[in-house]
Enzyme design. Structure first.
Site, PDB file in Angstrom:
ATOM      1  N   ARG A 233      -9.088   5.808 -24.379  1.00  0.00           N
ATOM      2  CA  ARG A 233     -10.058   5.309 -23.413  1.00  0.00           C
ATOM      3  C   ARG A 233     -10.777   6.492 -22.767  1.00  0.00           C
ATOM      4  O   ARG A 233     -10.166   7.380 -22.213  1.00  0.00           O
ATOM      5  CB  ARG A 233      -9.308   4.489 -22.344  1.00  0.00           C
ATOM      6  CG  ARG A 233     -10.134   4.010 -21.198  1.00  0.00           C
ATOM      7  CD  ARG A 233      -9.269   3.287 -20.159  1.00  0.00           C
ATOM      8  NE  ARG A 233      -8.250   4.155 -19.587  1.00  0.00           N
ATOM      9  CZ  ARG A 233      -7.508   3.822 -18.525  1.00  0.00           C
ATOM     10  NH1 ARG A 233      -7.652   2.639 -17.952  1.00  0.00           N
ATOM     11  NH2 ARG A 233      -6.599   4.654 -18.061  1.00  0.00           N
TER      12      ARG A 233
ATOM     13  N   ASN B 281      -4.426  18.199 -28.398  1.00  0.00           N
ATOM     14  CA  ASN B 281      -5.102  17.394 -27.375  1.00  0.00           C
ATOM     15  C   ASN B 281      -5.525  18.414 -26.317  1.00  0.00           C
ATOM     16  O   ASN B 281      -4.677  18.954 -25.602  1.00  0.00           O
ATOM     17  CB  ASN B 281      -4.104  16.383 -26.828  1.00  0.00           C
ATOM     18  CG  ASN B 281      -4.706  15.272 -26.000  1.00  0.00           C
ATOM     19  OD1 ASN B 281      -3.968  14.522 -25.390  1.00  0.00           O
ATOM     20  ND2 ASN B 281      -6.024  15.142 -25.957  1.00  0.00           N
TER      21      ASN B 281
ATOM     22  N   CYS C  21      -1.680  11.364 -18.111  1.00  0.00           N
ATOM     23  CA  CYS C  21      -1.940  11.983 -19.418  1.00  0.00           C
ATOM     24  C   CYS C  21      -0.708  12.810 -19.764  1.00  0.00           C
ATOM     25  O   CYS C  21      -0.439  13.822 -19.104  1.00  0.00           O
ATOM     26  CB  CYS C  21      -3.187  12.855 -19.367  1.00  0.00           C
ATOM     27  SG  CYS C  21      -3.547  13.687 -20.923  1.00  0.00           S
ATOM     28  N   GLY C  22       0.039  12.378 -20.778  1.00  0.00           N
ATOM     29  CA  GLY C  22       1.292  13.036 -21.108  1.00  0.00           C
ATOM     30  C   GLY C  22       1.121  14.447 -21.639  1.00  0.00           C
ATOM     31  O   GLY C  22       1.821  15.374 -21.222  1.00  0.00           O
TER      32      GLY C  22
ATOM     33  N   CYS D 134      -2.017  12.000 -28.189  1.00  0.00           N
ATOM     34  CA  CYS D 134      -2.040  11.355 -26.875  1.00  0.00           C
ATOM     35  C   CYS D 134      -0.594  11.179 -26.444  1.00  0.00           C
ATOM     36  O   CYS D 134       0.151  10.402 -27.054  1.00  0.00           O
ATOM     37  CB  CYS D 134      -2.750  10.003 -26.949  1.00  0.00           C
ATOM     38  SG  CYS D 134      -2.637   9.018 -25.429  1.00  0.00           S
ATOM     39  N   GLY D 135      -0.183  11.900 -25.418  1.00  0.00           N
ATOM     40  CA  GLY D 135       1.212  11.896 -25.009  1.00  0.00           C
ATOM     41  C   GLY D 135       1.699  10.536 -24.550  1.00  0.00           C
ATOM     42  O   GLY D 135       2.776  10.072 -24.961  1.00  0.00           O
ATOM     43  N   THR D 136       0.928   9.876 -23.699  1.00  0.00           N
ATOM     44  CA  THR D 136       1.355   8.550 -23.249  1.00  0.00           C
ATOM     45  C   THR D 136       1.286   7.546 -24.392  1.00  0.00           C
ATOM     46  O   THR D 136       2.092   6.615 -24.464  1.00  0.00           O
ATOM     47  CB  THR D 136       0.512   8.068 -22.059  1.00  0.00           C
ATOM     48  OG1 THR D 136      -0.885   8.122 -22.407  1.00  0.00           O
ATOM     49  CG2 THR D 136       0.772   8.901 -20.825  1.00  0.00           C
TER      50      THR D 136
ATOM     51  N   ASN E 148     -11.017  11.964 -17.881  1.00  0.00           N
ATOM     52  CA  ASN E 148     -11.358  11.869 -19.300  1.00  0.00           C
ATOM     53  C   ASN E 148     -12.665  12.609 -19.581  1.00  0.00           C
ATOM     54  O   ASN E 148     -13.413  12.954 -18.658  1.00  0.00           O
ATOM     55  CB  ASN E 148     -11.518  10.401 -19.699  1.00  0.00           C
ATOM     56  CG  ASN E 148     -10.225   9.623 -19.612  1.00  0.00           C
ATOM     57  OD1 ASN E 148      -9.205  10.050 -20.126  1.00  0.00           O
ATOM     58  ND2 ASN E 148     -10.274   8.473 -18.949  1.00  0.00           N
TER      59      ASN E 148
ATOM     60  N   ASN F 141      -0.392   4.160 -17.479  1.00  0.00           N
ATOM     61  CA  ASN F 141      -1.738   3.814 -17.934  1.00  0.00           C
ATOM     62  C   ASN F 141      -1.593   2.800 -19.078  1.00  0.00           C
ATOM     63  O   ASN F 141      -0.512   2.647 -19.648  1.00  0.00           O
ATOM     64  CB  ASN F 141      -2.547   5.055 -18.343  1.00  0.00           C
ATOM     65  CG  ASN F 141      -1.897   5.825 -19.480  1.00  0.00           C
ATOM     66  OD1 ASN F 141      -0.794   5.541 -19.909  1.00  0.00           O
ATOM     67  ND2 ASN F 141      -2.584   6.829 -19.982  1.00  0.00           N
TER      68      ASN F 141
END
Length: 282
Positions: free
Chosen positions: A218, A24, A92-93, A226-228, A83, A165
């Protein structure tokens, strides 16, 4: 920095670093004193993978005192995340770990245990051995409100999860997850459930505590991690299965581990910064 005028146009020049957390990837722009005006047009130009540098998003490194909406400690480092389409994200994790790695590399933090300010609040960072970084992602909230995700005519029930988020987690079998065409954004109902959009995770369970995940983010489209989203998927899995231990999540870019301390989630995984350069934008 702003260069001399070329005719009627003004060329802007940014120095940048680039890093990734399980592929990422992010562009990092140092802006300690809040001097850069990074509007959506600049962000999308920088993140374009053909005419720009290319990335899933931009991390602006700025002192918290230069973020108008921040009311806490002004001397903290603030992760101002955007983003790829220029929209602002609350958290953002993977970006947080890359942000932390950059602070460590630049020796802007005194130890491997520090706090970063974000739009989702304060987040603690612990730097471990072997290139791993653990970050707190705060309390995770699972909603009981029904949500349904639709993609190419197929419909699935989803779990709405808040990790600072929004997320909608869909559990599918392995063949469905691997065969999805995520070049097009999934949709959800009711539409008003996520008025500002959401991240959508498609998750299959290998065994209790071990997941495989793909994600449509998103503002960025499908990303390799995607960490989260990993944390949201782990939380939804625990709620559905009763699993109580750590959760290992395999994404296209690698592997991440989620642990829970009460309601607070901790995300652990690699983060590297691998390039520096300059970007000119006219």
């Amino acid at each position: 920095m702003v260069s001399p005028r070329l005719g009627e146009a003004t060329m802007r020049r940014f120095t940048f670093s680039k890093g990734h957390g399980t592929r990422n990837d992010f562009i990092i722009i140092d802006d300690q004193h809040g001097m850069h005006d990074l509007g959506p047009d600049v962000i999308s130009a920088i993140c374009d993978r053909r005419s720009g540098i290319g990335a899933d998003g931009v991390l602006r490194v700025v002192r918290a005192q230069h973020v108008p909406e921040w009311t806490g400690d002004p001397d903290l480092w603030f992760m101002d995340y955007r983003n790829a389409d220029g929209s602002i994200a609350e958290m953002c994790g993977n970006g947080l770990r890359v942000f932390a790695r950059h602070l460590v590399n630049e020796q802007w933090v005194p130890t491997g245990d520090f706090t970063v300010a974000t739009r989702a609040g304060l987040r603690r960072v612990l730097v471990a051995r072997g290139g791993l970084i653990s970050t707190s992602l705060g309390a995770v909230t699972i909603s009981d409100e029904p949500v349904e995700v639709t993609h190419f005519g197929r419909r699935w029930p989803a779990t709405a999860v808040d990790v600072g988020n929004p997320h909608a987690v869909v559990f599918v079998d392995d063949d469905t997850r691997s065969g999805l065409d995520l070049t097009k954004a999934p949709s959800w109902e009711p539409a008003q459930r996520f008025p500002h959009g959401t991240n959508i995770e498609f998750v299959s369970v290998r065994e209790p505590g071990v997941l495989d995940m793909r994600v449509y983010e998103r503002g960025s489209g499908e990303t390799e991690s995607c960490g989260t989203g990993v944390v949201a998927s782990a939380a939804a899995h625990r709620a559905a299965s009763g699993h109580t231990g750590p959760v290992v999540v395999h994404v296209r870019g690698g592997e991440l581990t989620v642990e829970f301390d009460g309601r607070e989630a901790w995300l652990t995984g690699p983060a590297v910064v691998f390039a520096r350069g300059e970007f000119w934008w006219l």
